[in-house]
Design a protein around this motif. Structure first.
Motif, PDB file in Angstrom:
ATOM      1  N   UNK A 131       0.838  -1.209   0.000  1.00  0.00           N
ATOM      2  CA  UNK A 131       0.000   0.000   0.000  1.00  0.00           C
ATOM      3  C   UNK A 131       0.870   1.256   0.000  1.00  0.00           C
ATOM      4  N   UNK A 132       1.928   1.238   0.792  1.00  0.00           N
ATOM      5  CA  UNK A 132       2.806   2.406   0.834  1.00  0.00           C
ATOM      6  C   UNK A 132       3.573   2.560  -0.474  1.00  0.00           C
ATOM      7  N   UNK A 133       3.999   1.454  -1.068  1.00  0.00           N
ATOM      8  CA  UNK A 133       4.697   1.543  -2.364  1.00  0.00           C
ATOM      9  C   UNK A 133       3.769   2.115  -3.433  1.00  0.00           C
ATOM     10  N   UNK A 134       2.532   1.651  -3.456  1.00  0.00           N
ATOM     11  CA  UNK A 134       1.575   2.154  -4.454  1.00  0.00           C
ATOM     12  C   UNK A 134       1.285   3.631  -4.235  1.00  0.00           C
ATOM     13  N   UNK A 135       1.113   4.016  -2.987  1.00  0.00           N
ATOM     14  CA  UNK A 135       0.860   5.431  -2.684  1.00  0.00           C
ATOM     15  C   UNK A 135       2.064   6.274  -3.084  1.00  0.00           C
ATOM     16  N   UNK A 136       3.261   5.761  -2.794  1.00  0.00           N
ATOM     17  CA  UNK A 136       4.490   6.470  -3.124  1.00  0.00           C
ATOM     18  C   UNK A 136       4.592   6.686  -4.636  1.00  0.00           C
ATOM     19  N   UNK A 137       4.322   5.628  -5.404  1.00  0.00           N
ATOM     20  CA  UNK A 137       4.375   5.752  -6.863  1.00  0.00           C
ATOM     21  C   UNK A 137       3.307   6.716  -7.377  1.00  0.00           C
ATOM     22  N   UNK A 138       2.126   6.695  -6.776  1.00  0.00           N
ATOM     23  CA  UNK A 138       1.072   7.642  -7.174  1.00  0.00           C
ATOM     24  C   UNK A 138       1.521   9.071  -6.896  1.00  0.00           C
ATOM     25  N   UNK A 139       2.159   9.288  -5.744  1.00  0.00           N
ATOM     26  CA  UNK A 139       2.654  10.628  -5.410  1.00  0.00           C
ATOM     27  C   UNK A 139       3.763  11.064  -6.365  1.00  0.00           C
ATOM     28  N   UNK A 140       4.616  10.125  -6.768  1.00  0.00           N
ATOM     29  CA  UNK A 140       5.658  10.435  -7.755  1.00  0.00           C
ATOM     30  C   UNK A 140       5.013  10.816  -9.082  1.00  0.00           C
ATOM     31  N   UNK A 141       3.961  10.098  -9.483  1.00  0.00           N
ATOM     32  CA  UNK A 141       3.276  10.423 -10.740  1.00  0.00           C
ATOM     33  C   UNK A 141       2.649  11.811 -10.704  1.00  0.00           C
ATOM     34  N   UNK A 142       2.143  12.200  -9.545  1.00  0.00           N
ATOM     35  CA  UNK A 142       1.610  13.558  -9.403  1.00  0.00           C
ATOM     36  C   UNK A 142       2.731  14.578  -9.599  1.00  0.00           C
ATOM     37  N   UNK A 143       3.892  14.307  -8.984  1.00  0.00           N
ATOM     38  CA  UNK A 143       5.039  15.206  -9.167  1.00  0.00           C
ATOM     39  C   UNK A 143       5.454  15.301 -10.629  1.00  0.00           C
ATOM     40  N   UNK A 144       5.464  14.157 -11.319  1.00  0.00           N
ATOM     41  CA  UNK A 144       5.828  14.153 -12.738  1.00  0.00           C
ATOM     42  C   UNK A 144       4.851  14.992 -13.553  1.00  0.00           C
ATOM     43  N   UNK A 145       3.576  14.828 -13.264  1.00  0.00           N
ATOM     44  CA  UNK A 145       2.559  15.593 -14.001  1.00  0.00           C
ATOM     45  C   UNK A 145       2.711  17.081 -13.737  1.00  0.00           C
ATOM     46  N   UNK A 146       2.898  17.440 -12.480  1.00  0.00           N
ATOM     47  CA  UNK A 146       3.068  18.854 -12.148  1.00  0.00           C
ATOM     48  C   UNK A 146       4.340  19.412 -12.750  1.00  0.00           C
ATOM     49  N   UNK A 147       5.377  18.601 -12.755  1.00  0.00           N
ATOM     50  CA  UNK A 147       6.646  19.035 -13.324  1.00  0.00           C
ATOM     51  C   UNK A 147       6.509  19.319 -14.816  1.00  0.00           C
ATOM     52  N   UNK A 148       5.757  18.463 -15.516  1.00  0.00           N
ATOM     53  CA  UNK A 148       5.585  18.686 -16.950  1.00  0.00           C
ATOM     54  C   UNK A 148       4.723  19.916 -17.228  1.00  0.00           C
ATOM     55  N   UNK A 149       3.787  20.195 -16.337  1.00  0.00           N
ATOM     56  CA  UNK A 149       2.955  21.385 -16.502  1.00  0.00           C
ATOM     57  C   UNK A 149       3.675  22.654 -16.058  1.00  0.00           C
ATOM     58  N   UNK A 150       4.674  22.478 -15.200  1.00  0.00           N
ATOM     59  CA  UNK A 150       5.419  23.607 -14.619  1.00  0.00           C
ATOM     60  C   UNK A 150       6.036  24.497 -15.689  1.00  0.00           C
TER      61      UNK A 150
END
Length: 116
Positions: A59-78
């Motif tokens: 559960x923590x690994x999945x949450x961590x990867x989801x949080x990383x994906x959010x960072x990636x998305x925000x980074x690309x929009x940045x």
């Protein structure tokens, strides 16, 4: 954090991010011990989280990867801060960040996928 772009974060900034998101002290310590900076953070895999960073909980690994994906998305929009989608997503994520649960993972993954 000094840099809005997660790719430019120091190991200290990554640890601060993980701490702010309420990851375990073991996870934060592992990020520090492995010198995970922003560039490394954005490229982590589930296997690396399990084997190298010793995050045992799926559960923590999945949450961590989801949080990383959010960072990636925000980074690309940045790159285009005038992008209305960037502004809207960033505001929504700020509001939701304190109430996000593991059950919200799928919803957040759908948002990230729709941004890619």
């Amino acid at each position: 954090m000094n840099h809005p772009n997660p790719k430019e974060w120091s190991t200290t900034a990554v640890c601060s991010w993980a701490n702010d998101l309420k990851y375990t002290t073991d996870t934060v310590a592992s990020l520090l011990a492995n010198s995970v900076d922003g560039d490394v953070l954005l490229s982590l895999t589930a296997t690396e989280l399990r084997d190298e960073l010793k995050i045992r909980s799926i559960a923590e690994r999945r949450r961590f990867l989801a949080d990383i994906n959010v960072l990636k998305a925000l980074s690309s929009l940045e790159s285009d801060k005038n992008n209305s989608l960037y502004v809207e997503v960033k505001q929504s994520l700020r509001q939701a960040s304190n109430t996000l649960t593991v059950s919200d993972e799928t919803f957040m993954e759908d948002i990230v996928l729709s941004l890619q």
